[in-house]
Write a protein that holds these residues in place. Structure first.
Motif, PDB file in Angstrom:
ATOM      1  N   VAL A  67       0.835  -1.202   0.000  1.00  0.00           N
ATOM      2  CA  VAL A  67       0.000   0.000   0.000  1.00  0.00           C
ATOM      3  C   VAL A  67       0.871   1.253   0.000  1.00  0.00           C
ATOM      4  N   ALA A  68       1.941   1.212   0.753  1.00  0.00           N
ATOM      5  CA  ALA A  68       2.842   2.362   0.796  1.00  0.00           C
ATOM      6  C   ALA A  68       3.475   2.612  -0.568  1.00  0.00           C
ATOM      7  N   ASP A  69       3.927   1.524  -1.240  1.00  0.00           N
ATOM      8  CA  ASP A  69       4.497   1.681  -2.584  1.00  0.00           C
ATOM      9  C   ASP A  69       3.462   2.226  -3.560  1.00  0.00           C
ATOM     10  N   LEU A  70       2.243   1.707  -3.495  1.00  0.00           N
ATOM     11  CA  LEU A  70       1.188   2.163  -4.397  1.00  0.00           C
ATOM     12  C   LEU A  70       0.890   3.637  -4.173  1.00  0.00           C
ATOM     13  N   THR A  71       0.848   4.055  -2.915  1.00  0.00           N
ATOM     14  CA  THR A  71       0.552   5.464  -2.601  1.00  0.00           C
ATOM     15  C   THR A  71       1.648   6.377  -3.126  1.00  0.00           C
ATOM     16  N   ARG A  72       2.915   5.966  -2.964  1.00  0.00           N
ATOM     17  CA  ARG A  72       4.027   6.789  -3.462  1.00  0.00           C
ATOM     18  C   ARG A  72       3.956   6.923  -4.985  1.00  0.00           C
ATOM     19  N   GLN A  73       3.697   5.815  -5.690  1.00  0.00           N
ATOM     20  CA  GLN A  73       3.603   5.879  -7.155  1.00  0.00           C
ATOM     21  C   GLN A  73       2.446   6.783  -7.583  1.00  0.00           C
ATOM     22  N   TRP A  74       1.351   6.677  -6.861  1.00  0.00           N
ATOM     23  CA  TRP A  74       0.169   7.482  -7.206  1.00  0.00           C
ATOM     24  C   TRP A  74       0.488   8.975  -7.102  1.00  0.00           C
ATOM     25  N   GLU A  75       1.147   9.329  -5.998  1.00  0.00           N
ATOM     26  CA  GLU A  75       1.490  10.741  -5.796  1.00  0.00           C
ATOM     27  C   GLU A  75       2.552  11.194  -6.784  1.00  0.00           C
ATOM     28  N   ALA A  76       3.499  10.324  -7.113  1.00  0.00           N
ATOM     29  CA  ALA A  76       4.563  10.688  -8.053  1.00  0.00           C
ATOM     30  C   ALA A  76       4.003  10.952  -9.445  1.00  0.00           C
ATOM     31  N   LEU A  77       2.975  10.176  -9.836  1.00  0.00           N
ATOM     32  CA  LEU A  77       2.371  10.372 -11.166  1.00  0.00           C
ATOM     33  C   LEU A  77       1.417  11.555 -11.184  1.00  0.00           C
ATOM     34  N   ASP A  78       1.093  12.069 -10.015  1.00  0.00           N
ATOM     35  CA  ASP A  78       0.204  13.224  -9.900  1.00  0.00           C
ATOM     36  C   ASP A  78      -1.120  12.981 -10.650  1.00  0.00           C
ATOM     37  N   LEU A  79      -1.719  11.810 -10.384  1.00  0.00           N
ATOM     38  CA  LEU A  79      -2.973  11.458 -11.050  1.00  0.00           C
ATOM     39  C   LEU A  79      -4.111  12.310 -10.508  1.00  0.00           C
ATOM     40  N   PRO A  80      -5.015  12.788 -11.400  1.00  0.00           N
ATOM     41  CA  PRO A  80      -6.077  13.721 -10.975  1.00  0.00           C
ATOM     42  C   PRO A  80      -7.268  13.023 -10.334  1.00  0.00           C
ATOM     43  N   VAL A  81      -7.067  11.891  -9.701  1.00  0.00           N
ATOM     44  CA  VAL A  81      -8.135  11.122  -9.058  1.00  0.00           C
ATOM     45  C   VAL A  81      -7.668  10.770  -7.649  1.00  0.00           C
ATOM     46  N   PRO A  82      -8.447  11.058  -6.623  1.00  0.00           N
ATOM     47  CA  PRO A  82      -8.031  10.723  -5.259  1.00  0.00           C
ATOM     48  C   PRO A  82      -8.020   9.210  -5.055  1.00  0.00           C
ATOM     49  N   LEU A  83      -7.058   8.745  -4.254  1.00  0.00           N
ATOM     50  CA  LEU A  83      -6.929   7.314  -3.956  1.00  0.00           C
ATOM     51  C   LEU A  83      -7.374   7.070  -2.520  1.00  0.00           C
ATOM     52  N   ARG A  84      -8.349   6.164  -2.360  1.00  0.00           N
ATOM     53  CA  ARG A  84      -8.831   5.810  -1.024  1.00  0.00           C
ATOM     54  C   ARG A  84      -8.352   4.399  -0.696  1.00  0.00           C
ATOM     55  N   VAL A  85      -7.770   4.243   0.474  1.00  0.00           N
ATOM     56  CA  VAL A  85      -7.285   2.943   0.933  1.00  0.00           C
ATOM     57  C   VAL A  85      -8.276   2.402   1.960  1.00  0.00           C
ATOM     58  N   LEU A  86      -8.828   1.231   1.692  1.00  0.00           N
ATOM     59  CA  LEU A  86      -9.776   0.593   2.603  1.00  0.00           C
ATOM     60  C   LEU A  86      -9.033  -0.400   3.486  1.00  0.00           C
ATOM     61  N   ASP A  87      -9.270  -0.296   4.776  1.00  0.00           N
ATOM     62  CA  ASP A  87      -8.587  -1.164   5.721  1.00  0.00           C
ATOM     63  C   ASP A  87      -9.163  -2.578   5.650  1.00  0.00           C
ATOM     64  N   SER A  88      -8.282  -3.591   5.761  1.00  0.00           N
ATOM     65  CA  SER A  88      -8.718  -4.985   5.729  1.00  0.00           C
ATOM     66  C   SER A  88      -7.899  -5.793   6.728  1.00  0.00           C
ATOM     67  N   PRO A  89      -8.300  -5.775   7.998  1.00  0.00           N
ATOM     68  CA  PRO A  89      -7.512  -6.468   9.026  1.00  0.00           C
ATOM     69  C   PRO A  89      -7.470  -7.982   8.841  1.00  0.00           C
ATOM     70  N   TYR A  90      -8.447  -8.542   8.137  1.00  0.00           N
ATOM     71  CA  TYR A  90      -8.469  -9.990   7.920  1.00  0.00           C
ATOM     72  C   TYR A  90      -8.024 -10.371   6.501  1.00  0.00           C
ATOM     73  N   ARG A  91      -7.392  -9.425   5.805  1.00  0.00           N
ATOM     74  CA  ARG A  91      -6.783  -9.649   4.486  1.00  0.00           C
ATOM     75  C   ARG A  91      -7.814 -10.058   3.426  1.00  0.00           C
ATOM     76  N   GLU A  92      -9.026  -9.592   3.581  1.00  0.00           N
ATOM     77  CA  GLU A  92     -10.068  -9.851   2.585  1.00  0.00           C
ATOM     78  C   GLU A  92     -10.078  -8.739   1.544  1.00  0.00           C
ATOM     79  N   ILE A  93     -10.483  -9.085   0.327  1.00  0.00           N
ATOM     80  CA  ILE A  93     -10.571  -8.097  -0.752  1.00  0.00           C
ATOM     81  C   ILE A  93     -12.024  -7.644  -0.939  1.00  0.00           C
ATOM     82  N   GLY A  94     -12.933  -8.594  -1.058  1.00  0.00           N
ATOM     83  CA  GLY A  94     -14.304  -8.263  -1.418  1.00  0.00           C
ATOM     84  C   GLY A  94     -15.099  -7.575  -0.338  1.00  0.00           C
ATOM     85  N   ARG A  95     -14.970  -8.048   0.926  1.00  0.00           N
ATOM     86  CA  ARG A  95     -15.823  -7.525   1.988  1.00  0.00           C
ATOM     87  C   ARG A  95     -15.632  -6.018   2.219  1.00  0.00           C
ATOM     88  N   PRO A  96     -14.373  -5.491   2.300  1.00  0.00           N
ATOM     89  CA  PRO A  96     -14.211  -4.039   2.500  1.00  0.00           C
ATOM     90  C   PRO A  96     -14.824  -3.212   1.376  1.00  0.00           C
TER      91      PRO A  96
END
Length: 667
Positions: free
Chosen positions: A555-584
């Motif tokens: 997630v940290a790497d993805l966030t850095r790349q997103w900011e470096a590319l200066d993409l005009p779309v906000p990135l939201r990170v959803l927390d997943s304490p049980y490592r699930e993809i679909g439920r969050p």
């Protein structure tokens, strides 16, 4: 792989046919007769057998009246043919008995007729093909013991021929049907001449004696004898199956459709009646003894018959006797009889898909049955009929004697309700018709249908009484199940229609107040950038990229790349304490819906398009599961954004050629 499948399909079925060519597939009478009459004509091969087989239980004296039983069957046949000539003029749209019953007796009666006809069509294929396999085995010893496999193969071949189209299959089937009529006619004439000349040989089974069972040692006397006689008549009435197919197939005739259909009906009735009664008379003259269990029911000079005796069907025994000294004629009759029994199933392959299409149009069967294939045949109906017939053949081991007990119940249900419907039709029309000549014609027609109702109703009662415990209950149960199923399908379609129809409130809310777009991001690559571009192009009210925080470092790497590319779309990170993809993701989507119920949420999912089946196992699994869950969430649209991998090159099947209409047909 798709290219190979397409080439194989074209070799089997031929080139696609454009929709405007539908008129060229209409049938002249010379082709319509073998297509629609082959079922009724083929009954010559097994209806006399069933009459003789049933009467054999009461001994030789009982079989002596077989021509009279056949005469009763022929009378009913001619009455039904005359009645159906009225039907094709009054209801030429192709609905046949279903349309007659629905229009005049109500939807429930129409659906009952449809259930009966659909079951009967399946049984027609199973009985005809199984009987053909037995004839083939009598002529080809190598097939003995393999009748079931031969029957299944015959169904497959017949299915392929019908998938090629009605006219093409009809042309192919015309020659053997006319050859069958010619050979049976030659056999009857030769037999009659030899009988009048006094040199008609005896059949191979004439040397044997029929031993009546203990219950019929007095012949046909008493209630038991009358019941057996009724059973023989009911079995012989299998000769009437196929008559209704012409009323269902009127749209397939050339103009004038009704007149051509009525003429074909008249030819069918005349030829079939002549053949049935001629076969029974010749069987009596040559002493044919036909038994269900030859070793138990036949004796030779008071002792058992040879253990290796192989009982041939009635036509086979007649051909062997009449053409004594000329074996090729015997083999020709046996072979062409077996072939015509295969082709008899073609009547069902023309009737079942048309009726299925009409029922699908009315919402009683799945919509797919109303779709024509690229050869302008109702392909899905043909395949459905073939599958059902194969199941029956396997279940009953291709034994005609077992299958015949299930037969004709359905067709006489449809006959009876159709005749009652036509009586009501003429009664209603008479009230509105002032012309005396027309009224006189209508009254004559009503009388014909009245006699038809009396005959078919009586036969239906006899069939139910005599065959219920012998297997007819299975047919009745199947008809009832199909009736309930079709009612359920119609209820489902009605429920969906009501649910989707627009009223004043839903029309006002048809457009959402806002569109909230979410682009799912797992990593930054070309598919993600394409999904972002598509989402932005749709100009949603709110646009954000969403990723699930399963691994903190990723997630940290993805966030850095997103900011470096200066993409005009906000990135939201959803927390997943049980490592699930679909439920969050589901929880976040539902939270948006709760805050703004009138908002539309569009979820853009980047998805790989792969060229090989095994690649599908390696990609898109998370997206597939997520889409399946999102589809059940109200107010959510799932948009798959495809990215074609290199392995997809050449997978459309249209590379290097112009688009051919009908190549990819709609299902």
């Amino acid at each position: 792989m798709s290219d190979i499948a397409d080439v194989a399909k074209r070799l089997l079925l031929g080139r696609p046919v454009r929709s405007e060519k539908l008129g060229h597939t209409l049938l002249p009478k010379r082709i319509a007769l073998p297509i629609f009459a082959s079922d009724a004509l083929s009954s010559v091969a097994y209806a006399p057998d069933e009459i003789l087989l049933t009467l054999a239980v009461a001994g030789i004296a009982a079989t002596a009246i077989s021509p009279w039983v056949g005469l009763a069957v022929v009378f009913v046949l001619l009455v039904v043919v005359a009645s159906y000539r009225q039907n094709v003029h009054a209801y030429p749209s192709g609905g046949g008995d279903y349309e007659v019953a629905t229009t005049n007796l109500g939807p429930a009666a129409g659906l009952g007729v449809a259930s009966a006809l659909l079951v009967d069509y399946v049984l027609t294929v199973a009985v005809s093909i199984s009987s053909a396999a037995q004839y083939a085995a009598s002529a080809i010893p190598a097939l003995r013991g393999h009748e079931t496999s031969a029957a299944v193969i015959a169904v497959v071949v017949l299915t392929v021929m019908n998938l090629r189209g009605v006219r093409e299959s009809g042309t192919f089937f015309a020659i053997p049907t006319y050859l069958f009529m010619a050979l049976i006619g030659l056999m009857v004439v030769t037999g009659a001449v030899r009988y009048l000349a006094g040199n008609l040989p005896a059949a191979e089974s004439a040397q044997f004696e029929l031993v009546p069972s203990a219950a019929y040692d007095q012949g046909l006397m008493g209630l038991a004898g009358a019941f057996l006689l009724a059973r023989a008549f009911a079995s012989g009435c299998a000769a009437l199956t196929g008559v209704e197919a012409i009323s269902n197939g009127v749209p397939a005739f050339r103009k004038p459709k009704s007149r051509n259909a009525a003429t074909t009906l008249l030819l069918l009735g005349t030829i079939s009646a002549t053949m049935v009664i001629s076969i029974l008379v010749l069987a009596q003259a040559t002493g044919v003894h036909y038994a269900a269990d030859p070793q138990a029911q036949l004796t030779l000079d008071g002792g058992p018959i040879p253990a290796d005796y192989d009982q041939h069907p009635t036509i086979g025994q007649l051909a062997q006797a009449i053409f004594t000294g000329f074996p090729p004629a015997f083999y020709a009759v046996s072979a062409i009889t077996g072939l015509i029994l295969v082709l008899a199933a073609n009547t069902a392959f023309n009737g079942f898909p048309v009726l299925g299409s009409i029922l699908a149009k009315d919402g009683f069967l799945p919509r797919q049955l109303h779709t024509r294939g690229d050869r302008l045949a109702f392909s899905n109906g043909i395949l459905t009929l073939a599958a059902a017939a194969v199941v029956l053949i396997l279940a009953f081991d291709a034994e005609v004697t077992r299958l015949i007990q299930l037969y004709i119940v359905g067709v006489f249900v449809s006959f009876t309700l159709s005749q009652l419907g036509m009586i009501r039709h003429w009664t209603r029309e008479l009230k509105r018709q002032p012309d005396p000549r027309t009224r006189a014609r209508m009254k004559r027609s009503r009388v014909v249908n009245g006699v038809g109702l009396a005959c078919t109703g009586s036969v239906l009662v006899i069939v139910l009484l005599t065959k219920f415990t012998h297997g007819a209950w299975i047919t009745i149960l199947a008809m009832a199940a199909l009736f309930v199923l079709m009612r359920g399908i119609r209820a489902h379609y009605d429920r969906v229609r009501d649910e989707l129809s627009l009223d004043d409130v839903s029309a006002a809310r048809a457009l959402p107040s806002r569109v909230h777009a979410l682009v799912l991001v797992s990593k930054i690559h070309k598919p993600t950038m394409r999904a972002l571009a598509y989402a932005r192009a749709s100009r949603p009210s709110v646009l954000e990229a969403v990723t699930v925080g399963v691994d903190a470092d990723e997630v940290a790497d993805l966030t850095r790349q997103w900011e470096a590319l200066d993409l005009p779309v906000p990135l939201r990170v959803l927390d997943s304490p049980y490592r699930e993809i679909g439920r969050p993701i589901l929880k976040y989507v539902r939270s948006i819906r709760r805050e703004s119920p009138r908002d539309l949420v569009v979820v853009y999912i980047p998805e790989y398009v792969v060229g090989h089946w095994w690649e599908q196992l390696l990609h898109n699994q998370s997206a597939l599961r997520l889409k399946g869950r999102l589809l059940f969430t109200p107010g959510v649209v799932v948009a798959s954004v495809p990215w074609q991998l290199a392995s997809t090159a050449g997978q459309t099947g249209l590379e290097g050629e112009d688009y051919v209409e009908g190549r990819l047909r709609r299902y």
